[in-house]
Write a protein that holds these residues in place. Sequence first.
Motif, PDB file in Angstrom:
ATOM      1  N   VAL A  76       0.849  -1.184   0.000  1.00  6.75           N
ATOM      2  CA  VAL A  76       0.000   0.000   0.000  1.00  6.75           C
ATOM      3  C   VAL A  76       0.890   1.241   0.000  1.00  6.75           C
ATOM      4  O   VAL A  76       1.778   1.384   0.840  1.00  6.75           O
ATOM      5  N   ILE A  77       0.642   2.130  -0.957  1.00  3.62           N
ATOM      6  CA  ILE A  77       1.407   3.359  -1.097  1.00  3.62           C
ATOM      7  C   ILE A  77       0.569   4.525  -0.570  1.00  3.62           C
ATOM      8  O   ILE A  77      -0.605   4.665  -0.915  1.00  3.62           O
ATOM      9  N   SER A  78       1.166   5.381   0.246  1.00  2.00           N
ATOM     10  CA  SER A  78       0.451   6.506   0.841  1.00  2.00           C
ATOM     11  C   SER A  78       0.117   7.556  -0.218  1.00  2.00           C
ATOM     12  O   SER A  78       0.745   7.605  -1.284  1.00  2.00           O
ATOM     13  N   PRO A  79      -0.847   8.447   0.049  1.00  2.00           N
ATOM     14  CA  PRO A  79      -1.249   9.440  -0.951  1.00  2.00           C
ATOM     15  C   PRO A  79      -0.120  10.352  -1.429  1.00  2.00           C
ATOM     16  O   PRO A  79      -0.148  10.804  -2.577  1.00  2.00           O
ATOM     17  N   ASP A  80       0.879  10.631  -0.573  1.00  2.00           N
ATOM     18  CA  ASP A  80       1.972  11.500  -1.011  1.00  2.00           C
ATOM     19  C   ASP A  80       3.032  10.753  -1.811  1.00  2.00           C
ATOM     20  O   ASP A  80       3.945  11.369  -2.375  1.00  2.00           O
ATOM     21  N   GLY A  81       2.914   9.424  -1.886  1.00  2.00           N
ATOM     22  CA  GLY A  81       3.842   8.630  -2.681  1.00  2.00           C
ATOM     23  C   GLY A  81       5.213   8.445  -2.069  1.00  2.00           C
ATOM     24  O   GLY A  81       6.074   7.777  -2.657  1.00  2.00           O
ATOM     25  N   LYS A  82       5.452   9.000  -0.892  1.00  2.00           N
ATOM     26  CA  LYS A  82       6.780   8.911  -0.283  1.00  2.00           C
ATOM     27  C   LYS A  82       7.040   7.527   0.289  1.00  2.00           C
ATOM     28  O   LYS A  82       6.157   6.906   0.879  1.00  2.00           O
ATOM     29  N   ALA A  83       8.251   7.054   0.093  1.00  2.00           N
ATOM     30  CA  ALA A  83       8.658   5.773   0.658  1.00  2.00           C
ATOM     31  C   ALA A  83      10.168   5.801   0.866  1.00  2.00           C
ATOM     32  O   ALA A  83      10.891   6.506   0.157  1.00  2.00           O
ATOM     33  N   THR A  84      10.620   5.041   1.861  1.00  2.00           N
ATOM     34  CA  THR A  84      12.055   4.904   2.099  1.00  2.00           C
ATOM     35  C   THR A  84      12.502   3.563   1.556  1.00  2.00           C
ATOM     36  O   THR A  84      12.053   2.519   2.025  1.00  2.00           O
ATOM     37  N   LEU A  85      13.348   3.597   0.533  1.00  2.00           N
ATOM     38  CA  LEU A  85      13.916   2.389  -0.060  1.00  2.00           C
ATOM     39  C   LEU A  85      15.425   2.454   0.078  1.00  2.00           C
ATOM     40  O   LEU A  85      16.001   3.538   0.250  1.00  2.00           O
ATOM     41  N   SER A  86      16.049   1.303  -0.002  1.00  2.00           N
ATOM     42  CA  SER A  86      17.510   1.294   0.038  1.00  2.00           C
ATOM     43  C   SER A  86      18.047   0.661  -1.232  1.00  2.00           C
ATOM     44  O   SER A  86      17.498  -0.308  -1.748  1.00  2.00           O
ATOM     45  N   VAL A  87      19.106   1.243  -1.751  1.00  2.00           N
ATOM     46  CA  VAL A  87      19.837   0.725  -2.901  1.00  2.00           C
ATOM     47  C   VAL A  87      21.239   0.379  -2.431  1.00  2.00           C
ATOM     48  O   VAL A  87      21.948   1.248  -1.914  1.00  2.00           O
ATOM     49  N   ASN A  88      21.601  -0.892  -2.542  1.00  2.00           N
ATOM     50  CA  ASN A  88      22.890  -1.385  -2.035  1.00  2.00           C
ATOM     51  C   ASN A  88      23.096  -0.993  -0.573  1.00  2.00           C
ATOM     52  O   ASN A  88      24.201  -0.630  -0.149  1.00  2.00           O
ATOM     53  N   GLY A  89      22.014  -1.027   0.198  1.00  2.00           N
ATOM     54  CA  GLY A  89      22.087  -0.748   1.630  1.00  2.00           C
ATOM     55  C   GLY A  89      22.026   0.708   2.009  1.00  2.00           C
ATOM     56  O   GLY A  89      22.029   1.038   3.203  1.00  2.00           O
ATOM     57  N   VAL A  90      21.942   1.616   1.038  1.00  2.00           N
ATOM     58  CA  VAL A  90      21.874   3.058   1.314  1.00  2.00           C
ATOM     59  C   VAL A  90      20.425   3.515   1.169  1.00  2.00           C
ATOM     60  O   VAL A  90      19.843   3.422   0.078  1.00  2.00           O
ATOM     61  N   ALA A  91      19.847   3.989   2.260  1.00  2.00           N
ATOM     62  CA  ALA A  91      18.430   4.360   2.274  1.00  2.00           C
ATOM     63  C   ALA A  91      18.235   5.819   1.878  1.00  2.00           C
ATOM     64  O   ALA A  91      19.011   6.695   2.270  1.00  2.00           O
ATOM     65  N   ARG A  92      17.189   6.060   1.084  1.00  2.00           N
ATOM     66  CA  ARG A  92      16.825   7.414   0.677  1.00  2.00           C
ATOM     67  C   ARG A  92      15.297   7.489   0.526  1.00  2.00           C
ATOM     68  O   ARG A  92      14.612   6.464   0.438  1.00  2.00           O
TER      69      ARG A  92
END
Length: 301
Positions: free
Chosen positions: A25-41
Amino acid sequence: MMRHPFACLLLATLTAASPPPDERVISPDGKATLSVNGVARTVLIDPAALGLPIITKGYAEAAGLKPGMIEVGFKVGPVHIDGKTAVAQIRAGTAAPYKRRIAFAERPFAAGFDGVFGPASLPDQVVRFRLRDPQPGERVTTLPMVGGGGLFGDWGSRYVVIPIEGEPMRVIFNPRKARSTTNAGGAVRLARAYGGQLSGAATLQEIVFGVTRPIRTMTLTTPVTIGPFAISQLSVRTVDFGSTATIADADAPGDPDEVVVTGKGKHDPKKDWLSIGADQLQRCSSIVFDKPAKQMRLSCL
């Protein structure tokens, strides 16, 4: 004689069901914290985005991505943005990490975010975009979902298709944009089929990568019907992938119903698209991308 074909889609109304266990489920603002190669953004999860994730060059460097042999380019009107790609490990929430090819470019795709991911970028079988709280009287409309595959992988967006003048036109859902929009080639076809007329002065609208393009308003005599929506007015990117010079212009001198015919450049209908914006999607509480069923489900008033 003006033709008014009816764009017919296979629709079905369903009652609301419990979310399946593999639904994200994605929130209305579309914001999410994902990590690429262990680096979260912080990234944007966007229903209109490509299946190929796009992150900033700074994020790619922080995650240790090394450009591979496959390069990509993104064209926004006349502006071309060069991009590099690399394969990296992505972790989205508590799900198991997965490997995916990622693109990165000098310009951020969306201001304030380190990257953008579409529904096809995520490993989840079902992705639900929450737009607002559900309201009494909503009905669920099911549309066939198209997209996927490709020479180098699943890089494309997910969309539905409607027939306009006997040719398919892609339809995407973009709640982050205030108005429903089409490109110049799509506007010409819609104007011929549904009696379109341009009006108002051109204004600049930001598209993606910080690029702005001229936009005008087109009003249709007969609304184009797509699922629960009947669209009679939309914005037009007047000079992108075609020209709107052949569309009647209410603000042009002379007869407002006059159609001006210009040189016949070759038009590729495969490049035409229609983006459904917040002006229509404000009636909806969610958009669901069901990958196994190849369906989009919209819950709308």
